[in-house]
Design a protein around this motif. Sequence first.
Motif, PDB file in Angstrom:
ATOM      1  N   VAL A 130       0.844  -1.193   0.000  1.00  0.00           N
ATOM      2  CA  VAL A 130       0.000   0.000   0.000  1.00  0.00           C
ATOM      3  C   VAL A 130       0.886   1.252   0.000  1.00  0.00           C
ATOM      4  N   PRO A 131       0.770   2.123  -1.025  1.00  0.00           N
ATOM      5  CA  PRO A 131       1.503   3.397  -0.989  1.00  0.00           C
ATOM      6  C   PRO A 131       1.003   4.252   0.178  1.00  0.00           C
ATOM      7  N   LEU A 169       6.251   2.562   0.714  1.00  0.00           N
ATOM      8  CA  LEU A 169       5.180   1.569   0.680  1.00  0.00           C
ATOM      9  C   LEU A 169       5.022   0.942   2.059  1.00  0.00           C
ATOM     10  N   VAL A 198       2.930  -1.325  -8.583  1.00  0.00           N
ATOM     11  CA  VAL A 198       2.565  -1.848  -7.263  1.00  0.00           C
ATOM     12  C   VAL A 198       1.485  -2.926  -7.392  1.00  0.00           C
ATOM     13  N   GLN A 199       0.498  -2.668  -8.240  1.00  0.00           N
ATOM     14  CA  GLN A 199      -0.577  -3.651  -8.421  1.00  0.00           C
ATOM     15  C   GLN A 199      -0.037  -4.951  -9.025  1.00  0.00           C
ATOM     16  N   ASP A 235       5.009   5.309  -6.011  1.00  0.00           N
ATOM     17  CA  ASP A 235       3.819   5.975  -6.543  1.00  0.00           C
ATOM     18  C   ASP A 235       3.374   5.420  -7.892  1.00  0.00           C
ATOM     19  N   ASP A 236       4.110   4.425  -8.397  1.00  0.00           N
ATOM     20  CA  ASP A 236       3.748   3.813  -9.678  1.00  0.00           C
ATOM     21  C   ASP A 236       2.655   2.770  -9.403  1.00  0.00           C
ATOM     22  N   GLU A 237       1.405   3.203  -9.534  1.00  0.00           N
ATOM     23  CA  GLU A 237       0.267   2.355  -9.163  1.00  0.00           C
ATOM     24  C   GLU A 237       0.231   1.054  -9.945  1.00  0.00           C
ATOM     25  N   ARG A 238       0.544   1.122 -11.229  1.00  0.00           N
ATOM     26  CA  ARG A 238       0.505  -0.081 -12.050  1.00  0.00           C
ATOM     27  C   ARG A 238       1.567  -1.084 -11.599  1.00  0.00           C
TER      28      ARG A 238
END
Length: 340
Positions: A139-140, A146, A173-174, A168-171
Amino acid sequence: MSDERRLEVLRAIVQDYVATSEPVGSKALLERHQLGVSAATIRNDMAALEDAGLISAPHTSAGRVPTDAGYRIFVDRLSQVRPLSATQRRAIETFLRQSVDLDDIVERTARLLAMLTNQAAVMQYPSLRRSRVRHIELVPVAEGRLSLVVILDSGRIEQRLVSVASADDERLVQTLRARVNEVSGARLLTEAAAAMTELGAEFEPGQRADVDTIVATIAAVFAEDREERVVLAGTANLARAGLRDDAGLSVSRVLEALEEHVVLMRLISTRDDDPTHEVTVRIGAENDFAGLESTSLVTTAYGSDAVATLGVLGPTRMDYPQTMANVRAVARYVSELLEQ
């Protein structure tokens, strides 16, 4: 003499001695139990049981008490463990379901066992060596940081903060969250760590350093060598039980032994790895620890993969069927709670 009748006499002696804490004589057996034989026959059976080392005379009275060997025969010949009442089952479930986290589950379980059995209760924290990964969350939480959350099937939750440029790179992290759960889910920690070692190679060169940092942090959580912990409750029950050993020493020897963490860990950890989670009973001298020769230990594993052990310690003169039923029922409810 009928071996079956001799066992009935032994069973009656054990039951009466547990109930009264007084040596049991042939007259009392005839009055309290429907054995269907004469007083002379009962006396002959008791003499044979004494010759076999299953009962003994504590002093010059006519009464007899079970020996460790007698209790062993009694426990081994139990046809079934006494079932709990519906009220008892509801009380156990209600009390344990009020737990808020793993620490609370362990503390509540130990207190509950002590109350149910009037013995000293001991519970081992889930072992990391036996735990499996349930879920890993990323989770950011701030720029470049994280929150890593590792949830194990034993109920343990470990949290770490990881500093990486691509937080902050959501893609990313997912994608990484999905992959670490895919390769580690339901695995033992050592297996999960090994399965994640090559994940960095699946990502773009510019992302691999951050991926490796996150994977290394997860692996470090898996590899941490924590001291095994045990919770003890209800030691006052031992004093009320009036424990005495062969030398006439008081309960102080038992309490001194239980104060030693190493002894407590070895005591609760010494069991057979039984996937059926059956209850184990160690009686008297079967407890190979100084000071505990006058006690019995009733234990069982809990958790889907027998992640740890819980049980109770009390005098050899205990209600074995009821104690075994309580230990087994509580272990079952704790296992269900941890699996939710």
